[in-house]
Design a protein around this motif. Sequence first.
Motif, PDB file in Angstrom:
ATOM      1  N   THR A   2       0.787  -1.118  -0.174  1.00 13.23           N
ATOM      2  CA  THR A   2      -0.010   0.085   0.029  1.00 13.23           C
ATOM      3  C   THR A   2       1.019   1.224   0.037  1.00 13.23           C
ATOM      4  O   THR A   2       0.599   2.297  -0.800  1.00 13.23           O
ATOM      5  CB  THR A   2      -1.001   0.014   1.222  1.00 13.23           C
ATOM      6  OG1 THR A   2      -1.799  -1.049   1.139  1.00 13.23           O
ATOM      7  CG2 THR A   2      -1.971   1.344   1.359  1.00 13.23           C
ATOM      8  N   ASP A  20      -7.193 -11.956  -1.669  1.00 16.13           N
ATOM      9  CA  ASP A  20      -7.467 -11.378  -0.283  1.00 16.13           C
ATOM     10  C   ASP A  20      -5.966 -10.686   0.182  1.00 16.13           C
ATOM     11  O   ASP A  20      -6.187 -10.377   1.422  1.00 16.13           O
ATOM     12  CB  ASP A  20      -7.744 -12.649   0.682  1.00 16.13           C
ATOM     13  CG  ASP A  20      -6.498 -13.586   0.784  1.00 16.13           C
ATOM     14  OD1 ASP A  20      -5.733 -13.508  -0.013  1.00 16.13           O
ATOM     15  OD2 ASP A  20      -6.899 -14.484   1.488  1.00 16.13           O
ATOM     16  N   PRO A  23      -7.588  -5.146   0.299  1.00 18.63           N
ATOM     17  CA  PRO A  23      -8.922  -5.077   0.308  1.00 18.63           C
ATOM     18  C   PRO A  23      -9.462  -4.425  -0.940  1.00 18.63           C
ATOM     19  O   PRO A  23      -8.962  -3.397  -1.593  1.00 18.63           O
ATOM     20  CB  PRO A  23      -9.191  -3.957   1.496  1.00 18.63           C
ATOM     21  CG  PRO A  23      -7.850  -3.546   1.747  1.00 18.63           C
ATOM     22  CD  PRO A  23      -6.817  -4.378   1.381  1.00 18.63           C
ATOM     23  N   ASP A  24     -10.600  -4.572  -1.489  1.00 20.66           N
ATOM     24  CA  ASP A  24     -11.171  -4.059  -2.685  1.00 20.66           C
ATOM     25  C   ASP A  24     -11.826  -2.646  -2.240  1.00 20.66           C
ATOM     26  O   ASP A  24     -12.206  -1.884  -3.382  1.00 20.66           O
ATOM     27  CB  ASP A  24     -12.298  -4.751  -3.150  1.00 20.66           C
ATOM     28  CG  ASP A  24     -11.598  -6.164  -3.865  1.00 20.66           C
ATOM     29  OD1 ASP A  24     -10.736  -6.167  -4.847  1.00 20.66           O
ATOM     30  OD2 ASP A  24     -11.795  -7.274  -3.410  1.00 20.66           O
ATOM     31  N   ALA A  25     -11.637  -2.194  -1.178  1.00 19.48           N
ATOM     32  CA  ALA A  25     -12.289  -0.892  -0.697  1.00 19.48           C
ATOM     33  C   ALA A  25     -11.219   0.037  -1.298  1.00 19.48           C
ATOM     34  O   ALA A  25     -11.595   1.288  -1.271  1.00 19.48           O
ATOM     35  CB  ALA A  25     -12.335  -0.707   0.964  1.00 19.48           C
ATOM     36  N   SER A 151     -21.912 -10.377  -1.167  1.00 16.99           N
ATOM     37  CA  SER A 151     -20.679  -9.496  -0.911  1.00 16.99           C
ATOM     38  C   SER A 151     -20.892  -8.534   0.233  1.00 16.99           C
ATOM     39  O   SER A 151     -20.076  -8.743   1.171  1.00 16.99           O
ATOM     40  CB  SER A 151     -20.042  -8.993  -2.048  1.00 16.99           C
ATOM     41  OG  SER A 151     -18.862  -8.262  -2.042  1.00 16.99           O
ATOM     42  N   ALA A 156     -17.040  -9.479   8.423  1.00 17.23           N
ATOM     43  CA  ALA A 156     -15.551  -8.977   7.905  1.00 17.23           C
ATOM     44  C   ALA A 156     -14.307 -10.101   8.422  1.00 17.23           C
ATOM     45  O   ALA A 156     -13.126  -9.849   7.791  1.00 17.23           O
ATOM     46  CB  ALA A 156     -15.091  -7.620   8.844  1.00 17.23           C
ATOM     47  N   ARG A 176     -16.316  -8.416  -2.797  1.00 15.77           N
ATOM     48  CA  ARG A 176     -15.484  -7.584  -2.417  1.00 15.77           C
ATOM     49  C   ARG A 176     -14.516  -7.881  -0.984  1.00 15.77           C
ATOM     50  O   ARG A 176     -15.066  -7.843   0.051  1.00 15.77           O
ATOM     51  CB  ARG A 176     -16.029  -6.023  -2.507  1.00 15.77           C
ATOM     52  CG  ARG A 176     -16.564  -5.709  -3.759  1.00 15.77           C
ATOM     53  CD  ARG A 176     -17.316  -4.799  -3.741  1.00 15.77           C
ATOM     54  NE  ARG A 176     -16.494  -3.240  -3.896  1.00 15.77           N
ATOM     55  CZ  ARG A 176     -17.039  -2.148  -4.243  1.00 15.77           C
ATOM     56  NH1 ARG A 176     -18.258  -1.728  -4.516  1.00 15.77           N
ATOM     57  NH2 ARG A 176     -16.141  -1.165  -4.347  1.00 15.77           N
ATOM     58  N   ILE A 177     -13.230  -7.991  -1.259  1.00 14.51           N
ATOM     59  CA  ILE A 177     -12.569  -8.458   0.096  1.00 14.51           C
ATOM     60  C   ILE A 177     -12.365  -6.984   0.965  1.00 14.51           C
ATOM     61  O   ILE A 177     -12.178  -5.882   0.559  1.00 14.51           O
ATOM     62  CB  ILE A 177     -11.095  -8.846  -0.368  1.00 14.51           C
ATOM     63  CG1 ILE A 177     -11.117 -10.157  -1.087  1.00 14.51           C
ATOM     64  CG2 ILE A 177     -10.245  -9.286   0.873  1.00 14.51           C
ATOM     65  CD1 ILE A 177     -11.960 -11.402  -0.329  1.00 14.51           C
ATOM     66  N   ARG A 178     -12.723  -7.301   2.461  1.00 12.91           N
ATOM     67  CA  ARG A 178     -12.484  -6.162   3.250  1.00 12.91           C
ATOM     68  C   ARG A 178     -12.143  -6.904   4.629  1.00 12.91           C
ATOM     69  O   ARG A 178     -12.163  -8.132   4.833  1.00 12.91           O
ATOM     70  CB  ARG A 178     -13.657  -5.311   3.477  1.00 12.91           C
ATOM     71  CG  ARG A 178     -15.017  -6.289   3.597  1.00 12.91           C
ATOM     72  CD  ARG A 178     -16.457  -5.420   3.286  1.00 12.91           C
ATOM     73  NE  ARG A 178     -17.481  -6.090   3.513  1.00 12.91           N
ATOM     74  CZ  ARG A 178     -18.225  -6.802   4.571  1.00 12.91           C
ATOM     75  NH1 ARG A 178     -17.515  -6.546   5.712  1.00 12.91           N
ATOM     76  NH2 ARG A 178     -19.068  -7.426   4.360  1.00 12.91           N
ATOM     77  N   GLY A 179     -11.763  -5.981   5.444  1.00 13.96           N
ATOM     78  CA  GLY A 179     -11.502  -6.493   6.797  1.00 13.96           C
ATOM     79  C   GLY A 179     -10.406  -7.522   7.158  1.00 13.96           C
ATOM     80  O   GLY A 179      -9.446  -7.527   6.445  1.00 13.96           O
TER      81      GLY A 179
END
Length: 370
Positions: A2, A20, A23-25, A151, A156, A176-179
């Motif tokens: 990142t 994974d 995250p997709d956010a 999704s 999470a 959408r991957i998150r957490g």
Amino acid sequence: MTELAELTGAGVAKALLGKDVLPDALPWVTGSIGLLGTRPSYELMMDCDTLLMVGSNFPYTQFLPEFGKARAIQIDLDPTMIGMRYPFEVNLVGDAAGTLRALIPLVQRKTDRSWRSGIESNVRRWWEVMDRRAHTSADPINPELVFHELSARLPADAILASDSGSAANWYARHIRIRGEMRGSLSGTLATMGPGVPYVIGAKFGLPDRPAYALVGDGAMQMNGINELITIAKYWKDWADPRLVVAVLHNNDLNQVTWELRAMGGSPQFLPSQELPEFPYAGYAKLLGLHGVMAEKPEEVVPAWEEALAADRPCVVEFRTDPAVPPIPPHATWDQLEKALESIVRGDSDRGAMIKEGVKSKMQEFLPGKS
């Protein structure tokens, strides 16, 4: 990763086995790359002037920049993988995190953010297209709607496993991957049948986290229905009983059907591709598990909510349309020609195939969010 992406103003595409990792956010994460990938990932690769590949064995060079168009760097822990997939100028053997930390002090921050802005615009557009495609009508249920509605409802800390087949397309594009989510599938040889065993293994390794298997009916008939017996035997030993097996019930070896159409111009061959009827949710109930059936689009959300709230492992069965096409991010002329050839040769589902294909592709060209 990142920090480096922020310094350089880069975008990041993820190989499917690394879905994974980020995250997709993040607005500059373009999602999966490859045949099951996203349009923004394809555009990212085709337009970039520098490629950094970190810890990936992604083999499909048609989804990487053209040879000679981009300068390239590779980081990999395994020296035998260095330089295998692309003409890299700089090859760094080492742990991904440690190597990136050593590189970051040497990188100057890029002030021109126009490239990053374009990537983020493409990503926003893509998620709008995915929303529209999920809500496109089908007969009876659009499988993209199944994954789209799941999704946002996933905890999470969910652990996900997709099986091979058309389910992997929708997992790659809609989840959408998150957490702290983790997700995997049989990504190396696309072997059918690991979806349910993977989540069983996850529950033994992390019994306090919820797990979800996303499986086609072909894989369920191979071994999934037998693995439900294993779940029925052990689930009371798990600290958190939540384990959901979602079955796309379309009575078709769907990915094989579409691959034969797109690669060989072959119409659907029912004697080898049509699956016998089986009551997946009903069978789960016989084993003492929870079972839910959805046969109409309006039943998708209630079915998910019931399955996610169940006090024991649950099989949620969706009657989906096999004619919804898993369109790649960039269809070649040869693939289009072969698909048309299968229609001319008398594909048994050609009417629905044309209708659903046109509706799905149209969503990429419609303006706005409507």
